[in-house]
Design a protein around this motif. Sequence first.
Motif, PDB file in Angstrom:
ATOM      1  N   SER A   1     -15.023   3.262  -8.735  1.00  0.00           N
ATOM      2  CA  SER A   1     -14.337   4.553  -8.781  1.00  0.00           C
ATOM      3  C   SER A   1     -13.454   4.660  -7.549  1.00  0.00           C
ATOM      4  N   TRP A   2     -12.280   5.202  -7.753  1.00  0.00           N
ATOM      5  CA  TRP A   2     -11.316   5.289  -6.667  1.00  0.00           C
ATOM      6  C   TRP A   2     -10.901   6.725  -6.436  1.00  0.00           C
TER       7      TRP A   2
ATOM      8  N   LEU B   1       0.802  -1.227   0.000  1.00  0.00           N
ATOM      9  CA  LEU B   1       0.000   0.000   0.000  1.00  0.00           C
ATOM     10  C   LEU B   1       0.832   1.273   0.000  1.00  0.00           C
TER      11      LEU B   1
ATOM     12  N   GLU C   1      -4.913  12.271   0.718  1.00  0.00           N
ATOM     13  CA  GLU C   1      -5.572  11.455  -0.311  1.00  0.00           C
ATOM     14  C   GLU C   1      -6.122  10.183   0.346  1.00  0.00           C
ATOM     15  N   PRO C   2      -7.448  10.083   0.499  1.00  0.00           N
ATOM     16  CA  PRO C   2      -8.014   8.908   1.164  1.00  0.00           C
ATOM     17  C   PRO C   2      -8.126   7.712   0.222  1.00  0.00           C
ATOM     18  N   ARG C   3      -7.989   6.505   0.780  1.00  0.00           N
ATOM     19  CA  ARG C   3      -8.212   5.287  -0.028  1.00  0.00           C
ATOM     20  C   ARG C   3      -9.689   4.915   0.108  1.00  0.00           C
ATOM     21  N   ILE C   4     -10.498   5.460  -0.778  1.00  0.00           N
ATOM     22  CA  ILE C   4     -11.932   5.150  -0.790  1.00  0.00           C
ATOM     23  C   ILE C   4     -12.280   4.569  -2.155  1.00  0.00           C
ATOM     24  N   ILE C   5     -12.998   3.476  -2.151  1.00  0.00           N
ATOM     25  CA  ILE C   5     -13.448   2.883  -3.413  1.00  0.00           C
ATOM     26  C   ILE C   5     -14.969   2.794  -3.383  1.00  0.00           C
ATOM     27  N   SER C   6     -15.573   3.038  -4.538  1.00  0.00           N
ATOM     28  CA  SER C   6     -17.026   2.884  -4.615  1.00  0.00           C
ATOM     29  C   SER C   6     -17.365   2.001  -5.793  1.00  0.00           C
TER      30      SER C   6
ATOM     31  N   TYR D   1      -3.340   8.855   2.604  1.00  0.00           N
ATOM     32  CA  TYR D   1      -1.959   9.262   2.385  1.00  0.00           C
ATOM     33  C   TYR D   1      -1.826  10.758   2.668  1.00  0.00           C
TER      34      TYR D   1
ATOM     35  N   VAL E   1     -15.622   9.796   5.406  1.00  0.00           N
ATOM     36  CA  VAL E   1     -14.730  10.654   4.606  1.00  0.00           C
ATOM     37  C   VAL E   1     -13.988  11.589   5.549  1.00  0.00           C
ATOM     38  N   ILE E   2     -12.866  12.098   5.060  1.00  0.00           N
ATOM     39  CA  ILE E   2     -12.056  12.987   5.888  1.00  0.00           C
ATOM     40  C   ILE E   2     -11.703  14.249   5.106  1.00  0.00           C
ATOM     41  N   GLY E   3     -11.797  15.381   5.786  1.00  0.00           N
ATOM     42  CA  GLY E   3     -11.385  16.650   5.200  1.00  0.00           C
ATOM     43  C   GLY E   3     -10.397  17.314   6.138  1.00  0.00           C
TER      44      GLY E   3
ATOM     45  N   LYS F   1     -17.096   3.900   4.659  1.00  0.00           N
ATOM     46  CA  LYS F   1     -18.252   4.784   4.536  1.00  0.00           C
ATOM     47  C   LYS F   1     -18.037   6.129   5.216  1.00  0.00           C
TER      48      LYS F   1
ATOM     49  N   TYR G   1     -19.940   2.339  -0.952  1.00  0.00           N
ATOM     50  CA  TYR G   1     -18.651   2.940  -0.591  1.00  0.00           C
ATOM     51  C   TYR G   1     -17.904   2.082   0.418  1.00  0.00           C
ATOM     52  N   TYR G   2     -16.577   2.065   0.266  1.00  0.00           N
ATOM     53  CA  TYR G   2     -15.746   1.469   1.292  1.00  0.00           C
ATOM     54  C   TYR G   2     -14.498   2.303   1.491  1.00  0.00           C
TER      55      TYR G   2
ATOM     56  N   TRP H   1     -15.131  15.889  -0.122  1.00  0.00           N
ATOM     57  CA  TRP H   1     -13.999  16.759  -0.391  1.00  0.00           C
ATOM     58  C   TRP H   1     -13.120  16.290  -1.547  1.00  0.00           C
TER      59      TRP H   1
END
Lengths: 221, 387
Positions: B192-193, A51, A101-106, A129, A88-90, A86, A83-84, B232
């Motif tokens: 989508s990533w 990763l 940069e978040p590792r989010i996949i949908s 990241y 989010v971060i700002g 679920k 979403y995985y 975001w």
Amino acid sequence: MMKKQFNFLVILVLLLTVLLIPLTVGSEDIPIIASRISDVTEISIINDIDLNKPNNTLFRINTTVEILNRCSENFTVYENAEYYPKIVIGVSFVNQSLDLEPRIISFDAGTDYTYTPAITTEYESLLFYINQSDLPYLPDGNYTVLRPINTLYPSNAELLPVQFQVSFGVADFTYANFTVLTIPSDETVSSVHYLIFGLLFSFLIVLTRRASKFHEVKNEN
Amino acid sequence: MKIKKLLTTVLIVFTITSPILYLTEVSSFLLFDGSCGSDVTNTSSKIGNLQDTAYTYTGVDCVVYDYGIVPDDDVTIVVIDQGLSGDGWEYLEDNAVATIEIIGFLTKDENDTLKWITDPTDSYLDDQIYTNHGLMVCSVLASIARDVKIIFIDLDYSNDPYGFELDDYSLWEWIEDYQSTYDIDIISTSCSWHVDFMSQAIEQIWDNLISNGVVMLSSAGNAGNYLNYVYWDPSCYPQYYSQWYCVGSVDHETRENTSHPDIDSDKDSVSSFSSWYENNETGNHIVNWLEPGNGIPVLTLDPPDDFEWEYAWGTSFSTPYLAAIIALIITKYHDGIGSSTDPSVQKVVEILLYASSRGTFHQKQGYGYVDAYLACGKAYTEGVLAS
């Protein structure tokens, strides 16, 4: 004189109707569904050869999430994707050259989820990241984590984030609480609605009959 | 007396309109035919014979049902998705309506070792937790590209015990290594990533695959906004890479009063949830095409163990739809050229553009949807010309 009083009463009843109806449906303004981050259990640095990215540090944040269904029945929400994870971060970094940069996949299929009444607890873990290598801890900044819900319809979900300020590796967390735990069901609201309508119209009918009788007596005299 | 008349009128109007309003309210919960979430009725006709408007809209009924065109043995599609159960695999290969042939399931085990499974009864498949999305995506391929060969590549999703990360080099390396062995022509992924995961090494593999005639397709995403933003961050990979062709959703019919008011459909319009992208600097045209994705028949598993066809929505389904049409295009090209020589990616794109509903690029619609009948005719001609 009596006719004037009667007209005044009719106008009063109509005004009351107009004013009271919004009050009876006002409870619908409180979103039925809400989410909050109730706990941040861990923030750690991850070293995973699969990763890791060059010139980046990989972090993981573990959270406890609560989904509140304020209704007395099951409630279905419509999400525009699976979403995985679920959450989010700002962030607003002190050092503005940094980026997260978040590792989010949908998976891009419309998906329905049904929640039972009261609170459902979930555990969500997010990897992200930050574009600087070998960071010893989270860089200084103001972070926000929330759990989006009902991304499609109805869109008036209440999202209560956790906000935390990081300074020299020390985080100060501010959690939000649900302010309203239950709201009347649609049936209850409708019942009140119809009851008010019924009472007001009954009142108008009685007034009408009285006015008619008064006119009849007056005409007879 | 005037007031009495007025009040009587109000009461009559109230009495009449109340039940009408009530019925209107109730009807919003009814599922109309084609509405997302409702079951597909008469599956043998609507899916088996492709008479559902989701298929007649692009003319795949004409190609597949009227002319009986099915992908040949030299066409294989790689599906990269969250998982596929053994039961789903078996059902996709053996049902009365529409089938595919899954030649293998590739995953990465707990010890980071690649695992190639060819038997749907392999108990290793039972450990997966999320499999329904993969089933739905494969069923769209089955409905259009009958009996097409599929390789399923399993992504690591949520608390699934195994699978690849999308940025895992070994995933792409395997595809490159086995591209020729399995006649891989198309890669289709419906995810989508957030992460810009392309490394130079992965980019090199993609370029090699394209040189070998592999068309790579990804879904546009369902956030319904520019760059598919989720709060975001844009969620636009792999769509944003120029090596990938991106597929959005078009409404193939007009429907209202569904259970999902926000996704009512308006025939010939880009679906409200379909995201879009634009990169004027690189001249990279994305979204490239649209295909039906708002009320499309898919196979789902309704516990306990009951497979059924229902209408679903999402660019997840527009993508395999186009992948299936491309499988038919390559087959017709093979017919025309008289061998298993594949058309180049550029040739496939040329054929798709020839049969697209739009002659010019549109930011949200790309080149529109592809007329499958026109595309297959063009592919055959191109094959003959190349022979």
